[in-house]
Motif scaffolding. Structure first.
Motif, PDB file in Angstrom:
ATOM      1  N   LEU A 277       0.827  -1.206   0.000  1.00  0.00           N
ATOM      2  CA  LEU A 277       0.000   0.000   0.000  1.00  0.00           C
ATOM      3  C   LEU A 277       0.862   1.256   0.000  1.00  0.00           C
ATOM      4  CD1 LEU A 277      -2.868   1.215   0.200  1.00  0.00           C
ATOM      5  CD2 LEU A 277      -2.617   1.127   2.682  1.00  0.00           C
ATOM      6  N   LEU A 278       1.927   1.251   0.823  1.00  0.00           N
ATOM      7  CA  LEU A 278       2.817   2.408   0.877  1.00  0.00           C
ATOM      8  C   LEU A 278       3.556   2.609  -0.439  1.00  0.00           C
ATOM      9  CD1 LEU A 278       4.295   1.950   4.475  1.00  0.00           C
ATOM     10  CD2 LEU A 278       2.545   3.576   3.725  1.00  0.00           C
ATOM     11  N   ARG A 279       3.744   1.509  -1.198  1.00  0.00           N
ATOM     12  CA  ARG A 279       4.396   1.630  -2.511  1.00  0.00           C
ATOM     13  C   ARG A 279       3.397   1.945  -3.615  1.00  0.00           C
ATOM     14  NH1 ARG A 279       7.144  -3.241  -0.783  1.00  0.00           N
ATOM     15  NH2 ARG A 279       5.839  -4.438  -2.219  1.00  0.00           N
ATOM     16  N   GLY A 280       2.113   1.972  -3.246  1.00  0.00           N
ATOM     17  CA  GLY A 280       1.082   2.277  -4.229  1.00  0.00           C
ATOM     18  C   GLY A 280       0.697   1.122  -5.115  1.00  0.00           C
ATOM     19  N   GLU A 281       0.908  -0.111  -4.648  1.00  0.00           N
ATOM     20  CA  GLU A 281       0.577  -1.306  -5.433  1.00  0.00           C
ATOM     21  C   GLU A 281      -0.765  -1.889  -4.979  1.00  0.00           C
ATOM     22  OE1 GLU A 281       3.720  -4.167  -5.163  1.00  0.00           O
ATOM     23  OE2 GLU A 281       5.278  -2.637  -5.263  1.00  0.00           O
ATOM     24  N   SER A 282      -1.619  -2.238  -5.927  1.00  0.00           N
ATOM     25  CA  SER A 282      -2.893  -2.917  -5.640  1.00  0.00           C
ATOM     26  C   SER A 282      -3.624  -2.259  -4.476  1.00  0.00           C
ATOM     27  CB  SER A 282      -2.643  -4.394  -5.331  1.00  0.00           C
ATOM     28  OG  SER A 282      -1.877  -5.014  -6.325  1.00  0.00           O
ATOM     29  N   ILE A 283      -3.898  -0.979  -4.612  1.00  0.00           N
ATOM     30  CA  ILE A 283      -4.409  -0.192  -3.493  1.00  0.00           C
ATOM     31  C   ILE A 283      -5.735  -0.738  -2.955  1.00  0.00           C
ATOM     32  CG2 ILE A 283      -5.264   2.086  -2.818  1.00  0.00           C
ATOM     33  CD1 ILE A 283      -3.191   3.298  -4.693  1.00  0.00           C
ATOM     34  N   VAL A 284      -6.682  -1.017  -3.844  1.00  0.00           N
ATOM     35  CA  VAL A 284      -8.005  -1.482  -3.407  1.00  0.00           C
ATOM     36  C   VAL A 284      -7.893  -2.808  -2.670  1.00  0.00           C
ATOM     37  CG1 VAL A 284     -10.296  -2.222  -4.155  1.00  0.00           C
ATOM     38  CG2 VAL A 284      -9.189  -0.259  -5.259  1.00  0.00           C
ATOM     39  N   SER A 285      -7.135  -3.734  -3.250  1.00  0.00           N
ATOM     40  CA  SER A 285      -6.961  -5.049  -2.624  1.00  0.00           C
ATOM     41  C   SER A 285      -6.243  -4.932  -1.287  1.00  0.00           C
ATOM     42  CB  SER A 285      -6.184  -5.967  -3.570  1.00  0.00           C
ATOM     43  OG  SER A 285      -5.905  -7.203  -2.955  1.00  0.00           O
ATOM     44  N   CYS A 286      -5.211  -4.091  -1.238  1.00  0.00           N
ATOM     45  CA  CYS A 286      -4.436  -3.939   0.002  1.00  0.00           C
ATOM     46  C   CYS A 286      -5.271  -3.314   1.111  1.00  0.00           C
ATOM     47  CB  CYS A 286      -3.196  -3.090  -0.255  1.00  0.00           C
ATOM     48  SG  CYS A 286      -1.906  -3.938  -1.182  1.00  0.00           S
ATOM     49  N   VAL A 287      -6.078  -2.295   0.771  1.00  0.00           N
ATOM     50  CA  VAL A 287      -6.925  -1.658   1.771  1.00  0.00           C
ATOM     51  C   VAL A 287      -7.917  -2.659   2.339  1.00  0.00           C
ATOM     52  CG1 VAL A 287      -8.735   0.064   2.123  1.00  0.00           C
ATOM     53  CG2 VAL A 287      -6.658   0.677   0.879  1.00  0.00           C
ATOM     54  N   SER A 288      -8.514  -3.459   1.440  1.00  0.00           N
ATOM     55  CA  SER A 288      -9.474  -4.471   1.882  1.00  0.00           C
ATOM     56  C   SER A 288      -8.812  -5.498   2.793  1.00  0.00           C
ATOM     57  CB  SER A 288     -10.086  -5.163   0.658  1.00  0.00           C
ATOM     58  OG  SER A 288     -10.941  -6.214   1.051  1.00  0.00           O
ATOM     59  N   ASN A 289      -7.628  -5.983   2.373  1.00  0.00           N
ATOM     60  CA  ASN A 289      -6.914  -6.972   3.191  1.00  0.00           C
ATOM     61  C   ASN A 289      -6.472  -6.394   4.528  1.00  0.00           C
ATOM     62  OD1 ASN A 289      -7.174  -8.913   1.197  1.00  0.00           O
ATOM     63  ND2 ASN A 289      -5.177  -8.471   0.283  1.00  0.00           N
ATOM     64  N   LEU A 290      -5.988  -5.153   4.494  1.00  0.00           N
ATOM     65  CA  LEU A 290      -5.514  -4.523   5.724  1.00  0.00           C
ATOM     66  C   LEU A 290      -6.645  -4.308   6.721  1.00  0.00           C
ATOM     67  CD1 LEU A 290      -2.957  -1.906   4.365  1.00  0.00           C
ATOM     68  CD2 LEU A 290      -2.464  -3.797   5.907  1.00  0.00           C
ATOM     69  N   PHE A 291      -7.819  -3.975   6.222  1.00  0.00           N
ATOM     70  CA  PHE A 291      -8.966  -3.783   7.110  1.00  0.00           C
ATOM     71  C   PHE A 291      -9.288  -5.080   7.855  1.00  0.00           C
ATOM     72  CE2 PHE A 291     -13.575  -4.109   7.829  1.00  0.00           C
ATOM     73  CZ  PHE A 291     -13.736  -3.053   8.713  1.00  0.00           C
ATOM     74  N   VAL A 292      -9.370  -6.169   7.102  1.00  0.00           N
ATOM     75  CA  VAL A 292      -9.709  -7.458   7.709  1.00  0.00           C
ATOM     76  C   VAL A 292      -8.601  -7.941   8.637  1.00  0.00           C
ATOM     77  CG1 VAL A 292     -10.213  -9.891   7.230  1.00  0.00           C
ATOM     78  CG2 VAL A 292     -11.198  -8.106   5.781  1.00  0.00           C
ATOM     79  N   LEU A 293      -7.345  -7.870   8.155  1.00  0.00           N
ATOM     80  CA  LEU A 293      -6.217  -8.355   8.946  1.00  0.00           C
ATOM     81  C   LEU A 293      -6.007  -7.527  10.214  1.00  0.00           C
ATOM     82  CD1 LEU A 293      -3.756  -9.035   5.994  1.00  0.00           C
ATOM     83  CD2 LEU A 293      -4.715 -10.784   7.495  1.00  0.00           C
ATOM     84  N   SER A 294      -6.131  -6.208  10.074  1.00  0.00           N
ATOM     85  CA  SER A 294      -5.934  -5.335  11.240  1.00  0.00           C
ATOM     86  C   SER A 294      -7.004  -5.577  12.291  1.00  0.00           C
ATOM     87  CB  SER A 294      -5.951  -3.864  10.812  1.00  0.00           C
ATOM     88  OG  SER A 294      -4.912  -3.599   9.892  1.00  0.00           O
TER      89      SER A 294
END
Length: 402
Positions: A277-294
């Protein structure tokens, strides 16, 4: 420990072999101990150089590629220079030996190879080595980073009680039968993600803790260089290694130890998505994964801590309860803390902790005496969701040993 006798040439070592041998059936066994070998050595040594004269005629009469083998044993020896292993059918055994350099690259070792309680100081090169039979590194210590690159372990492989001081990678190696890792100590990183595992893994009392890895975007060339030359472990290999160890424990019905690798796998995936996410890769997927994982990490540390899950439910339930009652005309936000109001709300907060509570949980007639804003229903509904999620996570954490 006995003082080591210096041996400065092949000829000196050959003479010692001639003096220290015994014969069993068709084979010759040579053994030496307490030596400081101060020259580059290649093993095995050709038979015509070390078979005693009294036995040489007998050896030549019966020797053929099918029988009549040599086997070498070294005990408490120190190899100051290179030890090179070449293609052979001989059994090689090293007990309590110290090596500066070992090289068996591209070699075919058909005999049993034992390094027991040995120390590998500078490098141990087993790239493309084929161990047809036993490969035993019991209680040995590897000091430098170690890569078993395309190494073929076709027989039983023993790393029990072995210590790896730096990263160890089994890059594209073949584990055909059985690899034993009981009590193996991994002090840095461990990567078995690219290994071809058709055999079994013995991982009782084997633990890998979290470790530093390459957490950045790598080109294909940089990735291959990392795992085959630099002994660096990319984060996706780290996550896959934890997944493999988790599944191995589950397949062996060891649920207790599978939990630690489940947690490490998810924590690694969380860090991996954050970096992307910080590198700007796969933003939508990363945000979704980070929400669930966090949320999973915050609520119960990925289903491990029931105490954390219960605490999460009470704290976040209390937070939504606070905003819910602030949405009525009875209460307003203040900077000071009033214990009387706190005690007054304990019964209603207890009712609020039931996800199926009614909207009039503040008491019948409350809506006639005090007005509600639309935010009351918003915070109440989201509070139910958070509390229900917290209760679910608490139950799941209680069932982690199922």
């Amino acid at each position: 420990m006995e003082e080591l006798k210096p041996v400065n040439s092949e000829k000196e070592l050959e003479e010692l072999f001639k003096q220290n041998y015994f014969e069993v059936d068709e084979d010759f066994y040579f053994g030496v101990k307490n030596l400081a070998i101060n020259f580059p050595l290649t093993l095995p040594i050709s038979e015509e150089r070390i078979i005693p004269e009294s036995a040489s005629e007998k050896w030549e009469d019966r020797y053929s590629p099918n029988y009549g083998k040599q086997h070498f044993s070294f005990s408490n020896c120190q190899f100051e220079y290179l030890l090179e292993l070449v293609d052979s059918e001989s059994n090689l055994q090293f007990n309590s030996c110290k090596f500066n350099f070992v090289d068996a690259e591209n070699k075919y070792l058909s005999g049993k190879i034992r390094f027991r309680e040995c120390h590998f100081y500078n490098y141990a090169n087993f790239r493309n080595t084929t161990f047809y039979d036993l490969a035993d590194f019991w209680r040995s210590i590897f000091y430098p980073p170690t890569i078993f690159f395309k190494t073929e372990f076709l027989g039983t492989t023993v790393f029990s009680a072995t210590t790896f001081k730096e990263n160890v990678l089994f890059t594209y190696c073949l584990i055909d039968k059985l690899i034993l890792l009981r009590g193996t100590k991994i002090e840095k990183g461990f990567d078995i993600s690219t290994a071809i595992r058709s055999g079994e893994m013995g991982i009782f009392d084997f633990h890998v803790k979290d470790y530093k890895c390459l957490n950045k975007n790598l080109s294909e060339e940089a990735y291959e260089r990392a795992i085959s030359e630099d002994a660096d472990i990319p984060i996706k290999n780290k996550r896959e290694t934890f997944r493999i160890l988790k599944q191995e424990h589950i397949s062996q019905h060891n649920i207790v130890h599978s939990i630690e690798y489940k947690t490490l796998e998810n924590e690694t995936y969380l860090k991996e998505n954050l970096s992307k996410l910080l590198r700007g890769e796969s933003i939508v997927s990363c945000v979704s994964n980070l929400f669930v994982l966090s949320l999973n990490w915050l609520s119960s540390r990925f289903g491990v801590s029931y105490f954390q899950a219960a605490f999460f439910t009470l704290i976040f339930g209390g937070l939504f309860y606070y905003f819910t009652i602030l949405s009525t005309s009875k209460y307003e936000m203040a900077m000071n803390f009033d214990w009387n109001i706190f005690y007054e709300n304990i019964p209603t907060y207890s009712s609020y902790l039931l996800p199926t509570h009614r909207f009039d949980f503040l008491g019948e007639g409350f809506g006639e005496k005090y007005s509600f804003s639309n935010w009351f229903y918003f915070f109440d509904i989201f509070g139910r969701i958070v509390i229900g999620y917290g209760i679910y996570q608490t139950i799941q954490a209680f069932r982690k040993f199922r």
